[in-house]
Design a protein around this motif. Structure first.
Motif, PDB file in Angstrom:
ATOM      1  N   VAL A 243       0.839  -1.188   0.000  1.00 29.99           N
ATOM      2  CA  VAL A 243       0.000   0.000   0.000  1.00 29.99           C
ATOM      3  C   VAL A 243       0.876   1.240   0.000  1.00 29.99           C
ATOM      4  CG1 VAL A 243      -0.179  -0.012   2.530  1.00 29.99           C
ATOM      5  CG2 VAL A 243      -1.909   1.161   1.182  1.00 29.99           C
ATOM      6  N   SER A 244       0.433   2.268  -0.707  1.00 29.92           N
ATOM      7  CA  SER A 244       1.207   3.502  -0.792  1.00 29.92           C
ATOM      8  C   SER A 244       1.210   4.237   0.539  1.00 29.92           C
ATOM      9  CB  SER A 244       0.628   4.411  -1.887  1.00 29.92           C
ATOM     10  OG  SER A 244      -0.625   4.937  -1.467  1.00 29.92           O
ATOM     11  N   GLY A 245       2.229   5.075   0.724  1.00 32.73           N
ATOM     12  CA  GLY A 245       2.319   5.839   1.970  1.00 32.73           C
ATOM     13  C   GLY A 245       1.139   6.766   2.168  1.00 32.73           C
ATOM     14  N   GLU A 246       0.513   7.214   1.078  1.00 28.30           N
ATOM     15  CA  GLU A 246      -0.641   8.114   1.175  1.00 28.30           C
ATOM     16  C   GLU A 246      -1.857   7.415   1.784  1.00 28.30           C
ATOM     17  OE1 GLU A 246      -3.636  10.531  -1.863  1.00 28.30           O
ATOM     18  OE2 GLU A 246      -1.691   9.806  -2.578  1.00 28.30           O
ATOM     19  N   VAL A 247      -1.996   6.125   1.471  1.00 24.40           N
ATOM     20  CA  VAL A 247      -3.174   5.375   1.912  1.00 24.40           C
ATOM     21  C   VAL A 247      -2.968   4.703   3.263  1.00 24.40           C
ATOM     22  CG1 VAL A 247      -4.575   3.330   1.358  1.00 24.40           C
ATOM     23  CG2 VAL A 247      -4.055   5.025  -0.408  1.00 24.40           C
ATOM     24  N   LEU A 248      -1.725   4.369   3.599  1.00 19.47           N
ATOM     25  CA  LEU A 248      -1.437   3.587   4.802  1.00 19.47           C
ATOM     26  C   LEU A 248      -2.148   4.094   6.065  1.00 19.47           C
ATOM     27  CD1 LEU A 248       0.137   1.217   6.037  1.00 19.47           C
ATOM     28  CD2 LEU A 248       2.067   2.779   6.385  1.00 19.47           C
ATOM     29  N   PRO A 249      -2.137   5.388   6.380  1.00 22.34           N
ATOM     30  CA  PRO A 249      -2.802   5.839   7.613  1.00 22.34           C
ATOM     31  C   PRO A 249      -4.304   5.597   7.624  1.00 22.34           C
ATOM     32  CG  PRO A 249      -1.298   7.526   6.771  1.00 22.34           C
ATOM     33  CD  PRO A 249      -1.448   6.495   5.696  1.00 22.34           C
ATOM     34  N   ARG A 250      -4.891   5.439   6.433  1.00 18.36           N
ATOM     35  CA  ARG A 250      -6.341   5.273   6.356  1.00 18.36           C
ATOM     36  C   ARG A 250      -6.794   3.849   6.682  1.00 18.36           C
ATOM     37  NH1 ARG A 250      -7.557   7.367   0.465  1.00 18.36           N
ATOM     38  NH2 ARG A 250      -9.568   6.378   0.953  1.00 18.36           N
ATOM     39  N   LEU A 251      -5.875   2.902   6.669  1.00 20.63           N
ATOM     40  CA  LEU A 251      -6.269   1.508   6.881  1.00 20.63           C
ATOM     41  C   LEU A 251      -6.869   1.294   8.269  1.00 20.63           C
ATOM     42  CD1 LEU A 251      -3.330  -0.498   5.271  1.00 20.63           C
ATOM     43  CD2 LEU A 251      -5.469   0.276   4.232  1.00 20.63           C
ATOM     44  N   LYS A 281     -13.887 -13.496   0.505  1.00 17.18           N
ATOM     45  CA  LYS A 281     -13.091 -13.054  -0.634  1.00 17.18           C
ATOM     46  C   LYS A 281     -13.756 -11.877  -1.348  1.00 17.18           C
ATOM     47  CE  LYS A 281     -11.324 -16.056  -3.677  1.00 17.18           C
ATOM     48  NZ  LYS A 281     -11.226 -16.938  -4.887  1.00 17.18           N
ATOM     49  N   ASP A 282     -15.084 -11.917  -1.494  1.00 18.80           N
ATOM     50  CA  ASP A 282     -15.779 -10.826  -2.179  1.00 18.80           C
ATOM     51  C   ASP A 282     -15.544  -9.490  -1.488  1.00 18.80           C
ATOM     52  OD1 ASP A 282     -16.768 -12.407  -4.173  1.00 18.80           O
ATOM     53  OD2 ASP A 282     -18.719 -12.751  -3.217  1.00 18.80           O
ATOM     54  N   GLU A 283     -15.554  -9.494  -0.135  1.00 12.81           N
ATOM     55  CA  GLU A 283     -15.300  -8.258   0.598  1.00 12.81           C
ATOM     56  C   GLU A 283     -13.886  -7.767   0.328  1.00 12.81           C
ATOM     57  OE1 GLU A 283     -16.166  -9.229   4.637  1.00 12.81           O
ATOM     58  OE2 GLU A 283     -18.310  -8.800   4.440  1.00 12.81           O
ATOM     59  N   ALA A 284     -12.935  -8.695   0.251  1.00 12.29           N
ATOM     60  CA  ALA A 284     -11.545  -8.329  -0.026  1.00 12.29           C
ATOM     61  C   ALA A 284     -11.422  -7.687  -1.407  1.00 12.29           C
ATOM     62  CB  ALA A 284     -10.653  -9.567   0.065  1.00 12.29           C
ATOM     63  N   LYS A 285     -12.060  -8.277  -2.413  1.00 13.13           N
ATOM     64  CA  LYS A 285     -11.957  -7.744  -3.778  1.00 13.13           C
ATOM     65  C   LYS A 285     -12.552  -6.345  -3.871  1.00 13.13           C
ATOM     66  CE  LYS A 285     -13.954 -11.294  -5.792  1.00 13.13           C
ATOM     67  NZ  LYS A 285     -14.463 -12.200  -6.842  1.00 13.13           N
ATOM     68  N   ARG A 286     -13.735  -6.142  -3.305  1.00 10.25           N
ATOM     69  CA  ARG A 286     -14.373  -4.822  -3.368  1.00 10.25           C
ATOM     70  C   ARG A 286     -13.534  -3.770  -2.643  1.00 10.25           C
ATOM     71  NH1 ARG A 286     -19.139  -8.011  -2.690  1.00 10.25           N
ATOM     72  NH2 ARG A 286     -19.119  -7.645  -0.434  1.00 10.25           N
ATOM     73  N   TYR A 287     -12.968  -4.165  -1.509  1.00 11.97           N
ATOM     74  CA  TYR A 287     -12.176  -3.237  -0.716  1.00 11.97           C
ATOM     75  C   TYR A 287     -10.921  -2.805  -1.475  1.00 11.97           C
ATOM     76  CZ  TYR A 287      -9.329  -1.576   3.242  1.00 11.97           C
ATOM     77  OH  TYR A 287      -8.545  -0.834   4.086  1.00 11.97           O
ATOM     78  N   ILE A 288     -10.183  -3.777  -2.011  1.00 13.15           N
ATOM     79  CA  ILE A 288      -8.926  -3.477  -2.705  1.00 13.15           C
ATOM     80  C   ILE A 288      -9.188  -2.667  -3.976  1.00 13.15           C
ATOM     81  CG2 ILE A 288      -6.973  -4.521  -3.911  1.00 13.15           C
ATOM     82  CD1 ILE A 288      -7.238  -6.877  -1.867  1.00 13.15           C
ATOM     83  N   LEU A 289     -10.229  -3.020  -4.724  1.00 13.34           N
ATOM     84  CA  LEU A 289     -10.550  -2.285  -5.945  1.00 13.34           C
ATOM     85  C   LEU A 289     -10.875  -0.821  -5.636  1.00 13.34           C
ATOM     86  CD1 LEU A 289     -11.020  -2.418  -9.006  1.00 13.34           C
ATOM     87  CD2 LEU A 289     -13.399  -3.023  -8.532  1.00 13.34           C
ATOM     88  N   GLY A 290     -11.442  -0.582  -4.449  1.00 19.12           N
ATOM     89  CA  GLY A 290     -11.810   0.782  -4.077  1.00 19.12           C
ATOM     90  C   GLY A 290     -10.618   1.707  -3.910  1.00 19.12           C
ATOM     91  N   PHE A 291      -9.421   1.146  -3.708  1.00 19.52           N
ATOM     92  CA  PHE A 291      -8.225   1.974  -3.557  1.00 19.52           C
ATOM     93  C   PHE A 291      -7.470   2.149  -4.875  1.00 19.52           C
ATOM     94  CE2 PHE A 291      -8.936   0.946   0.884  1.00 19.52           C
ATOM     95  CZ  PHE A 291      -8.596   2.137   1.513  1.00 19.52           C
ATOM     96  N   ALA A 292      -8.015   1.623  -5.950  1.00 22.42           N
ATOM     97  CA  ALA A 292      -7.475   1.796  -7.303  1.00 22.42           C
ATOM     98  C   ALA A 292      -5.980   1.487  -7.353  1.00 22.42           C
ATOM     99  CB  ALA A 292      -7.778   3.214  -7.808  1.00 22.42           C
ATOM    100  N   ASP A 293      -5.163   2.462  -7.813  1.00 25.60           N
ATOM    101  CA  ASP A 293      -3.733   2.199  -7.993  1.00 25.60           C
ATOM    102  C   ASP A 293      -2.911   2.477  -6.737  1.00 25.60           C
ATOM    103  OD1 ASP A 293      -4.071   4.925  -7.959  1.00 25.60           O
ATOM    104  OD2 ASP A 293      -2.746   5.325  -9.677  1.00 25.60           O
ATOM    105  N   GLN A 294      -3.561   2.660  -5.596  1.00 26.71           N
ATOM    106  CA  GLN A 294      -2.842   2.912  -4.340  1.00 26.71           C
ATOM    107  C   GLN A 294      -2.618   1.630  -3.537  1.00 26.71           C
ATOM    108  OE1 GLN A 294      -1.668   6.174  -3.478  1.00 26.71           O
ATOM    109  NE2 GLN A 294      -2.204   6.276  -5.653  1.00 26.71           N
ATOM    110  N   MET A 295      -3.068   0.494  -4.080  1.00 22.35           N
ATOM    111  CA  MET A 295      -2.955  -0.769  -3.368  1.00 22.35           C
ATOM    112  C   MET A 295      -2.721  -1.891  -4.373  1.00 22.35           C
ATOM    113  SD  MET A 295      -5.733  -2.285  -0.622  1.00 22.35           S
ATOM    114  CE  MET A 295      -5.558  -0.892   0.501  1.00 22.35           C
ATOM    115  N   THR A 296      -1.775  -2.797  -4.054  1.00 21.07           N
ATOM    116  CA  THR A 296      -1.444  -3.908  -4.955  1.00 21.07           C
ATOM    117  C   THR A 296      -1.441  -5.217  -4.171  1.00 21.07           C
ATOM    118  OG1 THR A 296      -0.048  -2.495  -6.323  1.00 21.07           O
ATOM    119  CG2 THR A 296       0.287  -4.872  -6.512  1.00 21.07           C
ATOM    120  N   VAL A 297      -2.061  -6.241  -4.749  1.00 24.74           N
ATOM    121  CA  VAL A 297      -2.106  -7.552  -4.099  1.00 24.74           C
ATOM    122  C   VAL A 297      -0.786  -8.279  -4.285  1.00 24.74           C
ATOM    123  CG1 VAL A 297      -3.214  -9.814  -4.065  1.00 24.74           C
ATOM    124  CG2 VAL A 297      -4.601  -7.752  -4.402  1.00 24.74           C
TER     125      VAL A 297
END
Length: 320
Positions: A243-251, A281-297
């Motif tokens: 996760v990018s530094g910009e998003v990390l505090p929001r987790l 798994k569905d909750e995980a996919k929706r959550y990660i997709l919501g952060f677009a390019d700020q999060m990578t699996v």
């Protein structure tokens, strides 16, 4: 320290009656041997404590013995007068009663303690309501409360989480507030004890007769055990991401269905490895997709393709 413990033992015996040395030791966080020594001290000082032997035995005071203990410590005053949730008191119809009882207790305290008691309410407030003020409607709350006090069987119509409704004849045992949500605890006809979300009880009708409440039922102990069993049975789906530094505090402020389990160190680009758990798994996919390019699996790898397909479907939908 021993003096405080001896006073605690006296109060427990006065308020609870017979109790075993093991139970006292657990309550006071000492050994049973220490309890036996304390009992010898109490007896030697003229306090009429005695022990009954056998399976149902324990320590108790001679019937009718009372002692006046007025020396309250600051921590005891804080514990005694710590506020409770006004929302939950209002649900139970006890707001006014609680205020009256509080004023009476303060009036009965020695003058030296009154200010300390009042200070607690000016410094501590407990609010269990949601930020938006939404509140679950409970159609038969009064019926549930009355049945609990009167040991009256109820016929309830209960809507399950999947939308289906069932009829049950139950023996009401108590109510538990989890946050601002009420749960109705009751025994079924076969003796199994179940938790029912009170807002899902569509109707509750008395008239099935009364029942004998189990003497050994402790709702706090039951709820603790039930909650632990529920948590153990929850499904979990683990994901490791970068996760990018910009998003990390929001987790840490995300929705309830995601939990941060591990946080690693950041790399040169400012990305951090994090392990998350979800219910599905569905909750995980929706959550990660919501952060677009700020999060990578990172893993499991299967999520890459599945999230990619979800993103493609979203793009196709908005191109129409």
């Amino acid at each position: 320290m021993r003096g405080d413990r001896l006073i605690s033992i006296l109060l427990i015996l006065q308020n609870q009656g017979r109790i075993t040395a093991k139970e006292l030791a657990e309550k006071l966080e000492v050994s049973e041997r220490t309890i036996y020594r304390d009992m010898e001290v109490l007896s030697g000082s003229g306090i009429p404590v005695f022990a009954d032997r056998g399976k149902n035995g324990g320590w108790s005071l001679i019937d009718g013995y009372q002692t006046d203990l007025t020396g309250l410590k600051q921590s005891e005053i804080t514990a005694l007068f710590a506020p409770v949730s006004p929302q939950l008191l209002d649900d139970l119809g006890l707001t006014r009663t609680s205020e009256d009882a509080r004023n009476k207790i303060i009036a009965s305290l020695p003058a030296a303690y009154r200010k300390n008691a009042k200070d607690i309410w000016s410094r501590i407030h407990i609010d269990t309501s949601s930020w938006r003020g939404t509140k679950e409607k409970i159609a038969s709350f009064e019926v549930l409360k009355n049945a609990i006090w009167e040991n009256v069987k109820l016929e309830i119509i209960y809507q399950r989480a999947d939308g289906q409704t069932n009829h049950y004849i139950v023996q009401p045992l108590g109510l538990v507030a989890k946050g601002s949500i009420w749960y109705f605890i009751a025994a079924k006809e076969n003796g199994d004890i179940r938790n029912y979300r009170a807002s899902r009880i569509q109707s509750a009708v008395p008239g099935m007769g009364t029942f004998e409440r189990p003497d050994d039922f402790d709702i706090a102990a039951y709820w603790k055990s039930s909650k632990q069993a529920f948590i153990r049975a929850l499904p979990t789906y683990e994901v490791r991401i970068k996760v990018s530094g910009e998003v990390l505090p929001r987790l840490s402020f995300s929705n309830h269905f995601v939990r941060v389990m591990e946080t690693g160190s950041s790399d040169k680009e400012g990305w951090t490895s994090v392990k998350l758990t979800f219910d599905t798994k569905d909750e995980a996919k929706r959550y990660i997709l919501g952060f677009a390019d700020q999060m990578t699996v990172i893993e499991p790898e299967e999520l890459h393709a599945e999230i990619y397909r979800m993103a493609e479907a979203a793009v196709a939908h908005y191109r129409k």
